[in-house]
Design an enzyme around this catalytic site. Structure first.
Site, short mmCIF file in Angstrom:
data_model
loop_
_atom_site.label_atom_id
_atom_site.label_comp_id
_atom_site.label_asym_id
_atom_site.label_seq_id
_atom_site.Cartn_x
_atom_site.Cartn_y
_atom_site.Cartn_z
N GLN A 74 0.83 -1.20 0.00
CA GLN A 74 0.00 0.00 0.00
C GLN A 74 0.87 1.25 0.00
O GLN A 74 1.60 1.52 0.96
CB GLN A 74 -0.91 0.01 1.24
CG GLN A 74 -1.83 1.20 1.35
CD GLN A 74 -2.70 1.13 2.60
OE1 GLN A 74 -2.32 0.53 3.60
NE2 GLN A 74 -3.87 1.73 2.55
N GLY A 75 0.81 2.03 -1.07
CA GLY A 75 1.57 3.28 -1.18
C GLY A 75 0.71 4.48 -0.81
O GLY A 75 0.29 5.24 -1.69
N TYR A 76 0.45 4.64 0.48
CA TYR A 76 -0.36 5.77 0.96
C TYR A 76 0.50 6.78 1.72
O TYR A 76 0.73 7.88 1.28
CB TYR A 76 -1.49 5.26 1.86
CG TYR A 76 -2.78 4.91 1.14
CD1 TYR A 76 -2.78 4.45 -0.17
CD2 TYR A 76 -4.01 5.03 1.78
CE1 TYR A 76 -3.95 4.12 -0.81
CE2 TYR A 76 -5.19 4.71 1.15
CZ TYR A 76 -5.17 4.26 -0.16
OH TYR A 76 -6.34 3.94 -0.79
N SER A 77 0.98 6.38 2.90
CA SER A 77 1.68 7.32 3.78
C SER A 77 2.99 7.81 3.16
O SER A 77 3.66 7.09 2.43
CB SER A 77 1.97 6.66 5.13
OG SER A 77 0.78 6.35 5.82
N GLU A 88 -10.85 -1.43 5.19
CA GLU A 88 -9.77 -1.71 6.14
C GLU A 88 -10.27 -1.59 7.57
O GLU A 88 -9.94 -2.41 8.43
CB GLU A 88 -8.61 -0.74 5.89
CG GLU A 88 -7.40 -1.00 6.77
CD GLU A 88 -6.25 -0.05 6.47
OE1 GLU A 88 -5.20 -0.20 7.11
OE2 GLU A 88 -6.40 0.84 5.62
N GLU A 93 -6.07 8.84 17.37
CA GLU A 93 -6.42 10.26 17.45
C GLU A 93 -7.32 10.67 16.29
O GLU A 93 -8.29 11.42 16.46
CB GLU A 93 -5.13 11.10 17.45
CG GLU A 93 -4.29 10.97 18.70
CD GLU A 93 -3.52 9.67 18.78
OE1 GLU A 93 -3.04 9.33 19.88
OE2 GLU A 93 -3.38 8.98 17.74
N SER A 95 -4.96 6.53 12.80
CA SER A 95 -4.54 6.45 14.20
C SER A 95 -5.73 6.65 15.14
O SER A 95 -6.80 7.14 14.75
CB SER A 95 -3.47 7.50 14.49
OG SER A 95 -4.03 8.80 14.42
#
Length: 400
Positions: free
Chosen positions: A124-127, A245, A387, A385
């Site tokens: 997964q190329g997200y962050s 997810e 948060e 996350s």
């Protein structure tokens, strides 16, 4: 919706299958909190595929089971409790639903069978550095070639799980830097990890392992046919993927398995001449964890029923993701405290061979716990996350 008796019969069928087909070596690794390698994951993938149970959330026409939402939930729970490895989610639960919803017929025909067959390992190329929770701020650029036949991608992705094994990546890239809203200028690309210009660099994690990586993309050419959905429409793909997810993030089965482990060891661990389970304060702590688990399970079942009726969901997935990860971490933290100093040899716990107890300083069950606990901290981060989940809950459920 299946009748209760039908659902119990289905659970019994799943338990029989797990008893007969789950290799003892894999079961022992999962229940013993030992890390799985690529061969372990692919071995279980192949067993499920052979039986036709690899893709519970896929429709039958694409090779899935056609199970109801309740059956999917029951299957996942029974697998967790039995100690089955988790299937790799990036292909099965993430990119596949996006392809089914937004992909072309050619993209579906090419990629879905290879996900099932295990030929393609997706990452997964997200962050990115500086773009994790605020994903819309990503800076990886994809610019069209002069002939319009491809994109040239430049940028960096990080926290890319199992990129060292992957031969395919689904990636969010910025295709319109001048868009009025940052979400409006993002596209969803499928990238061959063997493409010239891709460099994978490992990131050593706090438990001593290497699951995550940095991925550098330097003038990587990606065919235009690898664009999923509309140009600059990648945010819709991203939101769909994140919903899938987070739907499984409560992990009731995992919490049940870890609580059962905690209670079993507390019954054998001596404290002051009697089992730790008989200590009033420790027994109270376990009881509170069990109460929280029962409450979470009921909340999760209500969401399952809502989805079974075909109704959407608002903040429930975020609530369950936050509560589920928090509870799992509390249970495992309790086990680590119970093990005490015997969790110290983290490096030995990860490096020893199966069945080799020479590196263990204490009971075999305690040796891998620290590494497992440190690795498990990730569940409060990935998929959004804790948060961020609280922000979603505040906005969606409370109107703040």
């Amino acid at each position: 919706m299946p009748e209760t008796s039908d659902l119990e019969a289905f659970r019994a069928e799943v338990r029989d299958f797990l008893a007969a087909r789950l290799p003892e070596q894999l079961r022992a690794k999962v229940l013993g909190h030992l890390p799985l390698d690529r061969a372990d994951i692919l071995r279980w993938h192949a067993i499920l595929h052979e039986h036709g149970w690899l893709a519970p959330n896929w429709p039958v026409e694409h090779g899935g089971t056609g199970w109801s939402v309740e059956q999917q939930y029951a299957f996942d729970e029974e697998c967790c409790i039995a100690g089955a490895p988790e299937t790799l989610p990036f292909g099965l639960r993430m990119v596949a639903p996006v392809l089914m919803a937004f992909g072309t017929e050619q993209q579906k025909a090419r990629h879905l069978p290879r996900i099932l067959g295990g030929q393609d390992w997706w990452c997964q190329g997200y962050s990115e550095p500086g773009s994790g929770s605020d994903l819309a701020s990503l800076r990886t650029r994809a610019e069209p070639t002069d002939d319009g036949e491809a994109f040239v991608v430049n940028g960096q992705k990080t926290w890319t799980t199992y990129a060292q094994y992957a031969n395919r990546m689904f990636c969010l890239v910025r295709t319109d830097p001048g868009a009025a809203r940052p979400q409006a200028g993002i596209s969803f690309l499928l990238i061959d990890m063997a493409s010239p210009g891709i460099t994978v660099r490992p990131i050593r994690t706090i438990d001593g392992g290497q699951e995550i990586n940095e991925v550098f993309l330097d003038n990587v050419r990606v065919p235009r046919d690898n664009l999923v959905g509309k140009l600059n429409g990648g945010w819709d793909c991203a939101k769909l993927l994140l919903r899938h997810e987070r739907m499984h993030a409560a992990r009731i089965g995992r919490s049940k398995r870890e609580l059962a482990f905690l209670k079993r060891i507390a019954g054998r661990r001596s404290a002051g001449g009697r089992p730790l389970a008989e200590d009033p304060e420790f027994a109270r702590r376990i009881a509170l964890l069990e109460i929280d688990l029962l409450a979470l399970e009921q909340a999760n079942l209500r969401l399952v029923e809502t989805m079974q009726r075909g109704e959407g969901h608002g903040a429930e997935a975020s609530i369950l993701k936050y509560l589920g990860t928090t509870l799992t971490l509390k249970i495992v933290e309790c086990a680590v405290e119970m093990a005490g100093i015997h969790t110290i040899p983290v490096r030995d716990a990860r490096s020893r061979q199966d069945g080799d107890m020479a590196a263990a300083a204490g009971p075999a069950w305690a040796d891998p716990l620290a590494a497992f606990h440190l690795n498990l901290r990730k569940i409060a981060i990935y998929g959004g996350s804790s948060e961020i989940q609280k922000n979603i809950i505040a906005k969606t459920a409370l109107g703040l």
